[in-house]
Design an enzyme around this catalytic site. Structure first.
Site, PDB file in Angstrom:
ATOM      1  N   LYS A  10       0.848  -1.190   0.000  1.00  0.00           N
ATOM      2  CA  LYS A  10       0.000   0.000   0.000  1.00  0.00           C
ATOM      3  C   LYS A  10       0.883   1.238   0.000  1.00  0.00           C
ATOM      4  CE  LYS A  10       0.891   1.252   4.505  1.00  0.00           C
ATOM      5  NZ  LYS A  10       1.641   2.476   4.880  1.00  0.00           N
ATOM      6  N   ASP A 136      -2.189  -1.440  10.643  1.00  0.00           N
ATOM      7  CA  ASP A 136      -2.435  -1.428   9.195  1.00  0.00           C
ATOM      8  C   ASP A 136      -3.130  -2.695   8.700  1.00  0.00           C
ATOM      9  OD1 ASP A 136      -1.267   1.039   8.990  1.00  0.00           O
ATOM     10  OD2 ASP A 136       0.581   0.343   8.032  1.00  0.00           O
TER      11      ASP A 136
END
Length: 297
Positions: A10, A136
């Site tokens: 990401k 995350d």
């Protein structure tokens, strides 16, 4: 025969640090985006309950502290699974680089083993396990473009961002997250501010203008990361920004040829560099081949 599951990286399109929380973490507002760069997990179910992890990167610890092993064992204990797994991780995402590689590995392990072991979890349970593993990790249950609040673990899917060519550059510097946040010396966040952020409409999030509040701390300690950001700008990126707590920087290029030329120049500088398209939520779910835990936006 092992089943194969890609584990995507990401970037943080924006990362705002609102303040410090009473639990020692920081209150964040961030916009995540999955990209094409990925590791690969090869998973084979075993009859015995042992979890064995190997990796093609000899610097990665494969014991019980690894997030992949922790995710597998957490799922076993929660769902009462008696099977185990042999897992091999092909590592391509740099570590301590702001790209979420370890978190992605953990989330995909949860989703893949839930499917392979036939351990059906509720959405709430799956999200809870992911948050236990790391801030995350919940994002990688959904992918695409998403808003993260709290520690970054309270996820709201957003409409997929329409992004141009993304060039991702890592100057081969590993940056631990903890010292970066400690360097902020942020004040405690009041409850009204937290409530206001939680109540705000995701449609009003302007990630393009928000920036990354961690850049100043990282640039002071690691000027090479600033150099990468400035180089991408000079090479034509209309936006160049550090991802997460660094050390990776991404640049957005309207022209694909200019992006590829920039990537080649960064490689010649001795840095790691990829052209890595954004992955929307539906594409992300299809590519990892398992069902995520959030409803469509």
């Amino acid at each position: 025969m092992p089943a194969l599951f890609p584990s995507f990286a990401k970037v943080n399109l924006s990362l705002e640090v609102i303040g410090r929380r009473s639990d020692g973490y920081h209150e964040l507002r961030t916009v995540f985006q999955t990209i094409e760069l990925h590791d690969l997990l090869e998973i084979e179910v075993t009859a015995d309950p042992s979890i064995a992890l190997t990796c093609d990167d000899p610097t990665l610890t494969c014991d019980d502290q690894n997030l992949v092993v922790r995710a597998a064992r957490l799922l076993q204990s929660t769902a009462g699974v008696t099977h185990g797994a042999r897992i091999h991780l092909q590592k391509r995402i740099p570590m301590q680089a702001g790209l979420g590689g370890g978190s992605s590995n953990a989330a995909v392990t949860l989703l893949a083993l839930e499917q392979l072991w036939g351990a059906a979890l509720s959405v709430a349970t799956r999200q809870r396990l992911a948050a236990q593993l790391g801030a995350d990790v919940p994002f990688f249950l959904v992918g695409g473009t998403a808003l993260g609040l709290g520690r970054g673990d309270r996820i709201t899917p957003l409409p997929d961002a329409n992004l141009p060519t993304i060039v991702v550059v890592n100057p081969k510097v590993a940056i631990p997250t903890g010292p970066v946040f400690r360097g902020l010396q942020a004040e405690l966040t009041d409850e009204l501010t937290i409530h206001t952020l939680t109540a705000c409409s995701p449609d009003n999030i302007n990630w393009l203008a928000a920036g990354n509040d961690l850049e100043a701390v990282v640039f002071r300690a690691f000027p090479l990361v600033r150099e990468v950001r400035d180089r991408l700008r000079a090479l034509g990126a209309h936006l160049a920004r550090m991802s997460g707590s660094g050390s990776t920087v991404f640049g957005l290029f309207e022209d694909a040829a200019a992006g590829e030329a920039a990537r080649q120049i960064c490689l010649e500088a001795g840095w790691l560099a990829w052209t890595s398209p954004a992955l929307g939520r539906e594409t992300y779910a299809r590519r990892i081949g398992v069902t995520g835990s959030y409803p469509p936006s």
